[in-house]
Design an enzyme around this catalytic site. Structure first.
Site, PDB file in Angstrom:
ATOM      1  N   GLU A 144       7.163   0.238  -4.033  1.00  0.00           N
ATOM      2  CA  GLU A 144       7.552  -0.540  -5.690  1.00  0.00           C
ATOM      3  C   GLU A 144       8.652  -0.238  -6.113  1.00  0.00           C
ATOM      4  OE1 GLU A 144       4.728   0.500  -8.548  1.00  0.00           O
ATOM      5  OE2 GLU A 144       3.227  -0.764  -8.115  1.00  0.00           O
ATOM      6  N   HIS A 188      -4.189   7.520  18.778  1.00  0.00           N
ATOM      7  CA  HIS A 188      -5.163   6.760  19.636  1.00  0.00           C
ATOM      8  C   HIS A 188      -5.386   5.373  18.968  1.00  0.00           C
ATOM      9  CE1 HIS A 188      -5.839  10.341  22.091  1.00  0.00           C
ATOM     10  NE2 HIS A 188      -5.454  10.824  20.908  1.00  0.00           N
ATOM     11  N   LYS A 204      -1.536 -10.484 -11.146  1.00  0.00           N
ATOM     12  CA  LYS A 204      -2.323 -10.260 -12.323  1.00  0.00           C
ATOM     13  C   LYS A 204      -2.705 -11.571 -12.782  1.00  0.00           C
ATOM     14  CE  LYS A 204      -1.086  -5.593 -13.470  1.00  0.00           C
ATOM     15  NZ  LYS A 204      -0.117  -4.725 -14.021  1.00  0.00           N
TER      16      LYS A 204
END
Ligand code: PA5
Length: 436
Positions: free
Chosen positions: A284, A305, A419
């Site tokens: 961010e 793995h 948003k």
């Protein structure tokens, strides 16, 4: 002696001799810019001097309320998202036993970090089996995920505890403004304040992180002591003398060479949530204006793995930052088998921590040979003090890194895009779907 040993032996071959020093002046200027910002009320640099301040009053208020929670409840639900929960969860999971709760604390679980119906519904059922306190954390007080979860939790607490719910809900929010501050005042909930000059992802060492951690049984004074030690050790404006700045510069140089993905790697599963906190901090802070290293993470040996193959032989865009704590809570030896059916007697008697450390060393050599630069960080012990140190170290390095990229480390303008789209959809005609 420095609390964090920065080992560059597996990154030096990717750098020219004069490359790091060529950033000295820029780092110096940025350092002074940060110092000035740290004393300004208009910049989100309050975290910078925060560990150097006297927090005795705050610590005793937090410890007193945490003691009450531990006496009255066996579950604390912390509601928050992003910077309002990742720091607490990171430290809690790093320092709580893998199975069970910490001997000095009660169980702390999280809500409001997603909008999953099953998650919230099942959490409510789980709460029925426990005595509960709720700590809702939101600086703005308007973030959708925690606001929705709090709506549900507040209703639950009032239905279950009646008048007593007022005692059992603790609000952590802005000191003066926002919807949550208003609610707290109207309903008479007890509160902790979030400093105006400290943004979410830089707030792990404030009441945002400290209260849930005290409830979970962590030694929050030691956490702050470690952060203070980091602040003291990382005061030098000189690049060659400041390891947070050296780390910032090296990752910046690697980025310019096409290493666009940074993998935070460690060998202790309890650090997985610490990785998540780190990813948010760097992601961010730096990922804007079409710039920034993509922060990712691995917990080895598990992930060897899974994506170990890609790291070893895939596109050469990855560098690793490897954290290692020398001393861990406990250990055990590999047992000796008289029949040696699995042919592992050659390591009988060696401990798991020792084998894990050798796996770290061997893997680092292999990845380096495969063309992966590795920045290694070593700390003495996995405890509150050293985690506090590391949190401050990364915050300081992150701010410097973002400034080197010439982006603002403290805003997140891109987060609003999703948003808006979500709100548009929420205002559209209602479509119902089934659920448990
Ligand atoms: O780092 C940040 O500022 C964000 O990740 C916020 O912490 C997150 O969006 C939650 O915000 P708030 O505490 O206002 O609910």
């Amino acid at each position: 002696m420095k609390q964090l040993k920065l080992d560059l032996s597996l990154v030096e071959t990717f750098l020219q001799l004069d490359e790091i020093p060529s950033f000295s002046e820029k780092v110096l200027a940025t350092h002074h810019y940060m110092l000035e910002g740290a004393t300004s009320k208009n910049q989100l640099l309050g975290w910078h001097n925060y560990p150097m301040k006297d927090h005795r009053g705050l610590l005793s208020a937090i410890n007193e309320l945490a003691t009450e929670v531990k006496l009255q409840a066996n579950l604390c639900v912390v509601i928050g998202v992003g910077g309002s929960f990742l720091g607490a969860r990171a430290v809690q999971e790093a320092l709580t036993p893998y199975f069970g709760v910490h001997e000095n604390g009660v169980e702390v679980v999280y809500a409001g970090q997603n909008m999953s119906g099953p998650y919230l519904k099942q959490l409510l059922r789980f709460m029925d089996t426990r005595e509960v306190y709720v700590n809702v954390i939101s600086k703005s007080g308007t973030t959708m995920e925690p606001a929705l979860a709090f709506r549900v939790m507040e209703e639950y607490m009032i239905a279950r505890y009646g008048e007593e719910a007022k005692q059992r809900v603790i609000v952590t929010t802005d000191a003066v403004k926002g919807a949550l501050r208003e609610t707290a005042e109207k309903k008479g909930y007890r509160t902790f304040s979030i400093e105006e000059t400290i943004g979410g992802r830089y707030s792990a060492l404030t009441a945002v992180g400290l209260f849930p951690l005290a409830v979970a049984g962590m030694d929050i004074s030691a956490l702050l002591d470690g952060a203070r030690q980091a602040a003291l050790e990382l005061t030098s404006p000189q690049l060659h003398d400041n390891d947070a700045y050296r780390y910032a510069v090296i990752r910046h140089i690697l980025h310019k060479k096409g290493f666009d993905v940074e993998l935070l790697a460690s060998y202790e599963p309890g650090l997985a949530s610490f990785h998540e906190w780190w990813k948010q901090l760097f992601g961010e802070s730096e990922g804007k204006e079409q710039k920034g290293i993509f922060p990712s993470s691995v917990v080895f040996s598990t992930d060897l793995h899974a994506i170990g193959q890609y790291i070893q032989e895939g596109r050469r865009i990855i560098f690793e930052t490897l954290i290692h704590f020398n001393e861990l809570e406990c250990d055990l030896p590999v047992p000796y088998l008289s029949e040696d059916t699995d042919q592992l007697n050659y390591i009988a008697g060696r401990t798991f921590n020792e084998i894990n450390r050798l796996s770290k060393e061997g893997t680092a050599l292999a990845h380096h040979e495969g063309g992966v630069p590795i920045i290694q960080m070593e700390l003495a012990r996995l405890d509150e003090y050293h985690i506090g140190y590391l949190i401050y170290f990364f915050m300081k390095a992150c701010a410097m890194s973002a400034y080197l990229l010439e982006v603002d480390p403290f805003d997140q303008p891109g987060v609003d895009a999703y948003k808006q789209k979500m709100l548009d959809l929420l205002k559209a005609p209602v479509v119902t779907h089934g659920g448990k």
